[in-house]
Enzyme design. Structure first.
Site, PDB file in Angstrom:
ATOM      1  N   ASP A 197       0.835  -1.214   0.000  1.00 42.94           N
ATOM      2  CA  ASP A 197       0.000   0.000   0.000  1.00 42.94           C
ATOM      3  C   ASP A 197       0.869   1.263   0.000  1.00 42.94           C
ATOM      4  OD1 ASP A 197      -1.818   2.167   1.237  1.00 42.94           O
ATOM      5  OD2 ASP A 197      -3.196   0.487   1.022  1.00 42.94           O
ATOM      6  N   GLY A 198       0.410   2.298  -0.672  1.00 44.19           N
ATOM      7  CA  GLY A 198       1.130   3.577  -0.676  1.00 44.19           C
ATOM      8  C   GLY A 198       1.195   4.198   0.711  1.00 44.19           C
ATOM      9  N   HIS A 199       0.255   3.863   1.566  1.00 48.51           N
ATOM     10  CA  HIS A 199       0.238   4.391   2.943  1.00 48.51           C
ATOM     11  C   HIS A 199       0.437   3.249   3.929  1.00 48.51           C
ATOM     12  CE1 HIS A 199      -0.636   6.549   6.533  1.00 48.51           C
ATOM     13  NE2 HIS A 199      -1.248   7.560   5.958  1.00 48.51           N
ATOM     14  N   GLU A 327       2.366  17.073   3.451  1.00 47.48           N
ATOM     15  CA  GLU A 327       2.301  16.789   4.897  1.00 47.48           C
ATOM     16  C   GLU A 327       3.580  16.063   5.310  1.00 47.48           C
ATOM     17  OE1 GLU A 327      -1.304  14.338   4.627  1.00 47.48           O
ATOM     18  OE2 GLU A 327      -2.468  16.111   5.135  1.00 47.48           O
ATOM     19  N   GLU A 343       1.297  17.392  11.989  1.00 43.67           N
ATOM     20  CA  GLU A 343      -0.053  16.805  12.024  1.00 43.67           C
ATOM     21  C   GLU A 343      -0.272  16.011  13.314  1.00 43.67           C
ATOM     22  OE1 GLU A 343      -1.063  14.498   8.529  1.00 43.67           O
ATOM     23  OE2 GLU A 343      -2.777  13.589   9.571  1.00 43.67           O
ATOM     24  N   CYS A 345      -1.955  13.366  13.744  1.00 47.72           N
ATOM     25  CA  CYS A 345      -1.755  11.931  13.474  1.00 47.72           C
ATOM     26  C   CYS A 345      -0.272  11.558  13.502  1.00 47.72           C
ATOM     27  CB  CYS A 345      -2.279  11.554  12.091  1.00 47.72           C
ATOM     28  SG  CYS A 345      -4.062  11.451  11.998  1.00 47.72           S
ATOM     29  N   CYS A 423      -8.764  12.508   9.553  1.00 45.89           N
ATOM     30  CA  CYS A 423      -7.944  11.453  10.154  1.00 45.89           C
ATOM     31  C   CYS A 423      -7.577  11.748  11.609  1.00 45.89           C
ATOM     32  CB  CYS A 423      -6.681  11.250   9.328  1.00 45.89           C
ATOM     33  SG  CYS A 423      -5.815  12.796   8.951  1.00 45.89           S
ATOM     34  N   CYS A 424      -7.390  13.038  11.936  1.00 45.60           N
ATOM     35  CA  CYS A 424      -6.835  13.357  13.256  1.00 45.60           C
ATOM     36  C   CYS A 424      -7.817  13.211  14.433  1.00 45.60           C
ATOM     37  CB  CYS A 424      -6.257  14.767  13.252  1.00 45.60           C
ATOM     38  SG  CYS A 424      -4.914  15.001  12.083  1.00 45.60           S
TER      39      CYS A 424
END
Ligand code: FUB
Ligand code: ZN
Length: 654
Positions: A197-199, A327, A343, A345, A423-424
């Site tokens: 996965d890219g993330h 980011e 961030e 996260c 997301c955060c």
């Protein structure tokens, strides 16, 4: 076969007033609020993603996406490909909260949510509502952008937590089915996908699932994803096949492979590059796999990433990510205070990484960074009322500039109600709700007490520890340790880096000379009761940055105990940047019960220029006259909870 320490933590209750307040906030405000938002029933304004590359959304739609995928409603998907993760992180936070505050009403909601997730899951275990609803033919076809494994990984984490607390078998079975789906689809076999996965996220999630289920295939797959990263042109091959122009997320195509930590195999990457959250999630997964497999080269990779981040790329608040463009991390010592990202996260991910490193090596620096994140970079992401959130955590904010300068518009000085890319908010919620998991680590049968958060803890071998303090406001930490086993037990206590010059430890009232080994003092605790009293140095300290950090030259940051402080305009008589701390200036500390829910404020001797200014943009220099004054500082985490004001952490020093 997982080897488990005999001494591992069995039960823990947080008694710290500071953290109890936050954890009650999670139950009373945060979880109900976020549930409403995800069900589109909250009357809120959704702020653009601070990076500025999202489409404006009026609703979260996250629950509705699941309902549509489950066939219970008709409609289109709304939001990012990873919109489901808001629900999963919320579920994980709810799970942890049910342990410290059982709540039938909440558990009915979460049990029903599990039912809904089960209905949305496909027969083969696949579950990402975006692809199910909008593009079934593109499943696993563009992993560089799709976030499919990232999304499923977040469910796995939530499931492990939910099963652990509630024994809801269905929750775990969904995760197992999901992981089995990935085991089937990914690998080097015929008809398998030789990619990742890219993330990063799935690596850490599979490792957690492996620890919960002991299914070797999950650990093997986590290792596969780590080892595959950066090996070849997998992403490009997929994109050519899927169609070059068919981006899933606008703007992501142009980022280089290093943004995805995929330019080289991870063991060859010298520095932390690219998207900060991706880096620290990857590092967490690598540290887990290194621990579970004994892979020394992976441990060395983690150490290298750690050193680069902590020693060259981290803000004093624990924030990471120096630019909003992607980011991401930038170069070493490039730590601008006003255009930065930091961030929430990323701070949460850094806490995960620190905790995993502590399980690998007993070094106080991991505990130091974990503490920095817990008391600064993470909780600054949430307002004191629990319903407003920072995505970006700047060290300098100026409302006027942010509202006119596009390179600073991501720097808000008011927490938002929600984000298009949300997301955060749920990430900070799950971290606070699980803070009890970050206090002790058991390593080679030694109990390491590395965070000063009052608690009552029981370990598997019968040891109980009662830790009491009024931390972070006061530095006296008392331990009552009952050793009910037949043998002496070793415990290690972290002496924070900021207190290493001055710390005192009494054992049963008798002072012990401190021998600090890699940030810890070690004690043999005999059978019976032992009391310890640790006194940490709570004097106010000034910190300077490495001189390579151009932005902070001639400035200092103020810290007391674990808390970094800041100057907020509402407490001053003039602009925050005009204050200069005087050379021999004193500090006065005062706990103010009525300020920001009760915080310790610092009053510092300072100077203000008195010279009158004309309206000219430039004028010939005149040596200024100064008047003596005081500047008031508050803990960084608590800023932006009153009026929307300007703020700075780094202050001019005479
Ligand atoms: O890409 C998924 C999440 O959204 C990342 O972890 C955050 O940084 C935000 O970009
Ligand atoms: Zn985030």
């Amino acid at each position: 076969m997982i080897t488990r320490e005999k001494n591992r933590l069995k039960k823990i209750e947080i008694t710290s007033p500071f953290w109890k307040q936050y954890r009650e906030l999670i139950v009373d405000e945060v979880l109900p609020y976020q549930w409403e938002v995800m069900n589109d029933s909250a009357d809120i304004n959704i702020t653009h993603e601070p990076g500025g590359n999202d489409e404006h959304q009026e609703h979260s739609h996250a629950i509705q996406n699941l309902e549509i995928a489950a066939g219970l409603k008709k409609g289109t998907h709304n939001g990012y490909t990873f919109q489901d993760t808001d629900v999963y992180k919320w579920l994980e936070a709810a799970a942890y909260s049910l342990r410290y505050q059982p709540n039938e009403e909440l558990q009915t909601i979460t049990d029903r949510l599990i039912d809904l997730i089960e209905e949305a899951q496909e027969e083969d275990g696949y579950l990402v509502t975006f692809f199910q609803i909008e593009a079934p033919e593109r499943k696993f076809a563009r992993l560089k952008q799709s976030h499919e494994l990232y999304t499923m990984g977040h469910y796995m984490e939530a499931a492990v937590a939910y099963y652990d607390v509630t024994q809801n078998q269905k929750a775990l079975s969904i995760a197992i089915k999901m992981a089995d789906c990935l085991v089937e689809h990914f690998g080097h076999g015929a008809d398998q996908i030789p990619g990742y996965d890219g993330h990063p996220e799935i690596e850490l999630a599979l490792a957690r699932l492996y620890e919960a289920t002991e299914k070797q295939a999950y650990l093997t797959l986590a290792e596969f994803f780590i080892n595959e990263r950066g090996q070849d042109d997998f992403f490009d091959r997929q994109i050519q096949k899927d169609g070059f122009e068919r981006d899933l997320i606008d703007g992501m195509r142009n980022f280089p492979l290093s943004y995805y930590q995929a330019a080289e195999p991870v063991r060859e990457q010298a520095t932390a590059e690219g998207h900060a959250v991706r880096v620290v999630y990857l590092c967490t997964g690598m540290a887990q796999v290194a621990r579970l497999t004994g892979d020394k080269s992976l441990l060395a990779t983690c150490q290298r990433f750690w050193n680069n981040i902590v020693k060259q790329k981290m803000y004093i608040t624990g924030g990471i990510g120096s630019t909003n463009i992607g980011e991401a991390f930038t170069g070493n010592y490039d730590l601008p205070n006003d255009t930065m990202y930091g961030e929430t996260c990323a701070s949460v991910g850094m806490a995960f990484f620190a905790q995993e490193m502590l399980k690998l090596e007993t070094k106080g620096e991991y505990g130091d960074v974990l503490e920095k994140e817990l008391f600064n970079g993470i909780i600054s992401g949430i307002s004191l009322d629990g319903t407003h959130f920072f995505y970006v955590n700047p060290l300098q904010a100026d409302q006027e500039i942010s509202s006119h300068n596009p390179s600073r518009e991501h720097v808000l000085n008011k927490r938002a109600e929600w984000f298009g890319c949300a997301c955060c908010p749920s990430n900070v919620a799950r971290l606070i709700a699980s803070v009890d998991r970050y206090i002790y680590t058991v390593k080679d049968e030694t109990i390491l007490s590395h965070q000063f958060i009052s608690n009552m803890a029981t370990f598997e071998n019968g040891i109980t520890i009662q830790q009491t303090s009024n931390y972070p406001w006061e530095g006296m930490v008392s331990y009552t340790i009952e050793n009910n086993s037949a043998e002496a037990q070793q415990i290690g206590i972290r002496i924070p880096e900021w207190s290493q010059k001055k710390a005192q430890l009494l054992i049963d009232g008798v002072e012990k000379r401190l021998q600090v080994i890699d940030g810890f003092v070690y004690l043999e605790i005999p059978t019976g009761t032992t009391t310890l009293q640790l006194t940490l140095d709570m004097s106010v300290k000034k910190y300077q940055a490495n001189e390579k950090v151009v932005y902070n030259f001639g400035k200092v940051a103020i810290q007391r105990g674990p808390l970094v402080y800041c100057v907020e305009e509402t407490d001053q008589t003039t602009d925050v940047w005009k204050y200069t701390l005087t050379k021999e200036g004193q500090f006065r500390y005062a706990f103010e019960a009525d300020l920001l829910g009760g915080v310790g404020a610092i009053y510092a001797d300072a100077q203000l220029p008195e010279t009158a200014h004309t309206d000219a943009l430039y004028q010939e220099y005149r040596t200024p006259q100064f008047k003596e004054t005081q500047v008031k500082l508050i803990p960084y985490y608590a800023w932006a909870n009153r009026t929307s004001e300007n703020m700075e952490v780094w202050i001019n020093q005479q």
